[in-house]
Motif scaffolding. Sequence first.
Motif, PDB file in Angstrom:
ATOM      1  N   LEU A 123      -2.891 120.638  78.510  1.00 47.01           N
ATOM      2  CA  LEU A 123      -3.694 121.453  77.618  1.00 47.01           C
ATOM      3  C   LEU A 123      -4.374 120.561  76.597  1.00 47.01           C
ATOM      4  CD1 LEU A 123      -4.510 124.304  76.608  1.00 47.01           C
ATOM      5  CD2 LEU A 123      -2.541 124.174  75.055  1.00 47.01           C
ATOM      6  N   GLU A 124      -5.708 120.619  76.584  1.00 49.13           N
ATOM      7  CA  GLU A 124      -6.476 119.977  75.519  1.00 49.13           C
ATOM      8  C   GLU A 124      -6.522 120.964  74.355  1.00 49.13           C
ATOM      9  OE1 GLU A 124      -9.725 117.359  77.884  1.00 49.13           O
ATOM     10  OE2 GLU A 124      -9.556 119.459  78.471  1.00 49.13           O
ATOM     11  N   LEU A 125      -5.996 120.560  73.231  1.00 47.72           N
ATOM     12  CA  LEU A 125      -5.709 121.490  72.149  1.00 47.72           C
ATOM     13  C   LEU A 125      -6.948 122.069  71.480  1.00 47.72           C
ATOM     14  CD1 LEU A 125      -2.777 119.445  70.578  1.00 47.72           C
ATOM     15  CD2 LEU A 125      -2.598 121.459  72.051  1.00 47.72           C
ATOM     16  N   ASP A 126      -8.122 121.498  71.758  1.00 48.05           N
ATOM     17  CA  ASP A 126      -9.339 122.002  71.135  1.00 48.05           C
ATOM     18  C   ASP A 126     -10.148 122.904  72.062  1.00 48.05           C
ATOM     19  OD1 ASP A 126     -10.129 120.045  72.908  1.00 48.05           O
ATOM     20  OD2 ASP A 126     -11.477 119.013  71.516  1.00 48.05           O
ATOM     21  N   ARG A 127      -9.595 123.263  73.205  1.00 54.77           N
ATOM     22  CA  ARG A 127     -10.322 124.128  74.132  1.00 54.77           C
ATOM     23  C   ARG A 127     -10.341 125.569  73.613  1.00 54.77           C
ATOM     24  NH1 ARG A 127     -13.547 120.626  76.484  1.00 54.77           N
ATOM     25  NH2 ARG A 127     -12.573 119.338  78.111  1.00 54.77           N
ATOM     26  N   PRO A 128     -11.371 126.351  73.975  1.00 53.06           N
ATOM     27  CA  PRO A 128     -11.506 127.697  73.411  1.00 53.06           C
ATOM     28  C   PRO A 128     -10.314 128.610  73.666  1.00 53.06           C
ATOM     29  CG  PRO A 128     -13.558 127.012  74.453  1.00 53.06           C
ATOM     30  CD  PRO A 128     -12.543 125.972  74.798  1.00 53.06           C
ATOM     31  N   ASP A 129      -9.607 128.409  74.775  1.00 54.97           N
ATOM     32  CA  ASP A 129      -8.495 129.291  75.121  1.00 54.97           C
ATOM     33  C   ASP A 129      -7.137 128.704  74.757  1.00 54.97           C
ATOM     34  OD1 ASP A 129      -8.431 127.231  76.963  1.00 54.97           O
ATOM     35  OD2 ASP A 129      -8.138 128.516  78.713  1.00 54.97           O
ATOM     36  N   ALA A 130      -7.099 127.580  74.052  1.00 61.14           N
ATOM     37  CA  ALA A 130      -5.837 126.860  73.825  1.00 61.14           C
ATOM     38  C   ALA A 130      -4.796 127.714  73.117  1.00 61.14           C
ATOM     39  CB  ALA A 130      -6.104 125.580  73.038  1.00 61.14           C
ATOM     40  N   ALA A 131      -5.209 128.527  72.160  1.00 63.32           N
ATOM     41  CA  ALA A 131      -4.249 129.325  71.391  1.00 63.32           C
ATOM     42  C   ALA A 131      -3.564 130.379  72.243  1.00 63.32           C
ATOM     43  CB  ALA A 131      -4.955 129.980  70.206  1.00 63.32           C
ATOM     44  N   THR A 157      -0.029 113.363  76.703  1.00 64.94           N
ATOM     45  CA  THR A 157      -0.404 112.642  77.920  1.00 64.94           C
ATOM     46  C   THR A 157      -0.854 111.219  77.604  1.00 64.94           C
ATOM     47  OG1 THR A 157      -2.731 113.285  77.789  1.00 64.94           O
ATOM     48  CG2 THR A 157      -1.226 114.803  78.939  1.00 64.94           C
ATOM     49  N   ALA A 158      -0.861 110.852  76.336  1.00 63.93           N
ATOM     50  CA  ALA A 158      -1.391 109.590  75.807  1.00 63.93           C
ATOM     51  C   ALA A 158      -2.880 109.694  75.511  1.00 63.93           C
ATOM     52  CB  ALA A 158      -1.119 108.399  76.715  1.00 63.93           C
ATOM     53  N   VAL A 159      -3.498 110.816  75.856  1.00 64.51           N
ATOM     54  CA  VAL A 159      -4.869 111.098  75.442  1.00 64.51           C
ATOM     55  C   VAL A 159      -4.798 111.915  74.159  1.00 64.51           C
ATOM     56  CG1 VAL A 159      -7.003 112.310  76.024  1.00 64.51           C
ATOM     57  CG2 VAL A 159      -5.774 111.031  77.790  1.00 64.51           C
ATOM     58  N   PRO A 160      -5.447 111.511  73.091  1.00 65.55           N
ATOM     59  CA  PRO A 160      -5.353 112.262  71.835  1.00 65.55           C
ATOM     60  C   PRO A 160      -5.720 113.733  72.019  1.00 65.55           C
ATOM     61  CG  PRO A 160      -6.437 110.151  71.473  1.00 65.55           C
ATOM     62  CD  PRO A 160      -6.281 110.297  72.961  1.00 65.55           C
ATOM     63  N   GLY A 161      -4.869 114.598  71.477  1.00 63.20           N
ATOM     64  CA  GLY A 161      -5.156 116.021  71.528  1.00 63.20           C
ATOM     65  C   GLY A 161      -4.873 116.685  72.851  1.00 63.20           C
ATOM     66  N   GLU A 162      -4.143 116.031  73.744  1.00 67.02           N
ATOM     67  CA  GLU A 162      -3.834 116.617  75.046  1.00 67.02           C
ATOM     68  C   GLU A 162      -2.328 116.577  75.275  1.00 67.02           C
ATOM     69  OE1 GLU A 162      -6.030 116.266  79.228  1.00 67.02           O
ATOM     70  OE2 GLU A 162      -4.758 114.514  78.857  1.00 67.02           O
ATOM     71  N   ARG A 163      -1.745 117.704  75.713  1.00 67.57           N
ATOM     72  CA  ARG A 163      -0.312 117.810  75.950  1.00 67.57           C
ATOM     73  C   ARG A 163      -0.053 118.333  77.360  1.00 67.57           C
ATOM     74  NH1 ARG A 163      -1.161 115.710  71.834  1.00 67.57           N
ATOM     75  NH2 ARG A 163      -0.047 115.833  69.843  1.00 67.57           N
ATOM     76  N   TYR A 164       1.007 117.811  77.980  1.00 63.58           N
ATOM     77  CA  TYR A 164       1.403 118.316  79.288  1.00 63.58           C
ATOM     78  C   TYR A 164       1.822 119.785  79.194  1.00 63.58           C
ATOM     79  CZ  TYR A 164       1.618 113.606  81.336  1.00 63.58           C
ATOM     80  OH  TYR A 164       1.308 112.361  81.817  1.00 63.58           O
ATOM     81  N   LEU A 165       1.666 120.486  80.313  1.00 67.76           N
ATOM     82  CA  LEU A 165       2.153 121.859  80.436  1.00 67.76           C
ATOM     83  C   LEU A 165       3.412 121.882  81.293  1.00 67.76           C
ATOM     84  CD1 LEU A 165      -1.241 123.727  81.017  1.00 67.76           C
ATOM     85  CD2 LEU A 165       0.242 123.918  79.001  1.00 67.76           C
ATOM     86  N   ASP A 166       4.233 122.885  81.075  1.00 73.68           N
ATOM     87  CA  ASP A 166       5.499 123.025  81.796  1.00 73.68           C
ATOM     88  C   ASP A 166       5.237 123.689  83.149  1.00 73.68           C
ATOM     89  OD1 ASP A 166       8.059 123.339  82.672  1.00 73.68           O
ATOM     90  OD2 ASP A 166       8.766 124.499  80.951  1.00 73.68           O
ATOM     91  N   ILE A 167       4.988 122.853  84.164  1.00 67.03           N
ATOM     92  CA  ILE A 167       4.622 123.388  85.476  1.00 67.03           C
ATOM     93  C   ILE A 167       5.832 123.694  86.349  1.00 67.03           C
ATOM     94  CG2 ILE A 167       2.399 122.193  85.442  1.00 67.03           C
ATOM     95  CD1 ILE A 167       3.664 120.209  87.525  1.00 67.03           C
ATOM     96  N   ARG A 168       7.043 123.633  85.792  1.00 69.97           N
ATOM     97  CA  ARG A 168       8.215 123.982  86.587  1.00 69.97           C
ATOM     98  C   ARG A 168       8.099 125.425  87.080  1.00 69.97           C
ATOM     99  NH1 ARG A 168      12.850 122.303  82.457  1.00 69.97           N
ATOM    100  NH2 ARG A 168      11.372 123.409  81.078  1.00 69.97           N
ATOM    101  N   GLU A 169       8.609 125.677  88.262  1.00 66.54           N
ATOM    102  CA  GLU A 169       8.445 126.995  88.873  1.00 66.54           C
ATOM    103  C   GLU A 169       8.969 128.101  87.980  1.00 66.54           C
ATOM    104  OE1 GLU A 169       8.633 127.887  92.960  1.00 66.54           O
ATOM    105  OE2 GLU A 169       8.992 125.818  93.546  1.00 66.54           O
TER     106      GLU A 169
END
Length: 327
Positions: A123-131, A157-169
């Motif tokens: 998730l890029e935290l500045d995207r329109p749907d992030a919240a 993810t090491a990219v500023p403003g981007e976080r991994y999502l929990d893709i576990r089933e």
Amino acid sequence: MRFASACTSLVGLLGLTGCGDDASTADAALDASVDAALPRWWQPAPGEARNWDIQLAAPHDLGPTRTMVVLDLWALVPAPTTLEYAEGEPVTVPAGALAGTIAQLHARTPATVVICRVDTGALELDRPDAAKFPGFEASPPDRPDEPSPGSVIGWSTAVPGERYLDIREASRGLFAALIWKRLDLAVQIGCDGILPDRNDMAASDPGFAVTVADEGSWYREVATQAHQRELSVGMKDGNTIPGLIDDLAPDFDWMLVRRCAEYQDCDTTRPFINLAKAVLAIDFPPDGEGGGVDPEIACPRQHVAMIQDGLVKDEALSSAFRVQCTP
């Protein structure tokens, strides 16, 4: 943009001379199995996409004619667009920096295939749907000790403003519908396909105990959802996990791999080539800090692995630098 006309295919298959009033006769002559085999989305064979490009950062230069170009989904939104959600609270997506570009690229002869890059594993935290994503914070720590209860947002993810999502089933049901809404937006604005990004996290450090099985099933689900919308879909990376590409190559239309010449593992993409599916390779020139590889080295390494659709690009993936490995 359509990739096959049933009538055109009938002309070739049945030796017809046109697609006029006799088309119904030709339709009757073609059985369901042949009809089902008609490509409904972009499915490039090796070498078919060699004149492609990817531009995810400024400066953009879309003047040169390309077979295909990868651009960011949000940048391509042509006008303010409202996304409706089942629980209410719609999101208005503003027009992107490249508004109108899809129509312009499709108007060319031949039309350029437009692939829209979509984050599906982060998730890029500045995207329109992030919240909308459970656990969202505008400025969370890079590596929280543990996610808050119900959060699907992990470590940086090491990219500023981007976080991994929990893709576990067990967790993805909390946010998957939000990702599918992004795919719906891709269809709405005219994307011919998607490049789903950041799904390859089992070998990384996402902040969740993501297994190879979790990663593989999420890759496959994203491909399935794209095809349900008649979008072409490429598998991005994932080649560092033995056997994963072998399992997933049948589900995707093409593959994009980064740094395979630099790390000398281009052969890991062979399952796609064996299925006559294009592998789009990107390497980066030397960065002065020990990373990257010269095009004179990168291109031969790609070619030895039978990759015909390779590039050497600037690491920002802008228009600033591009070497096409196969003329």
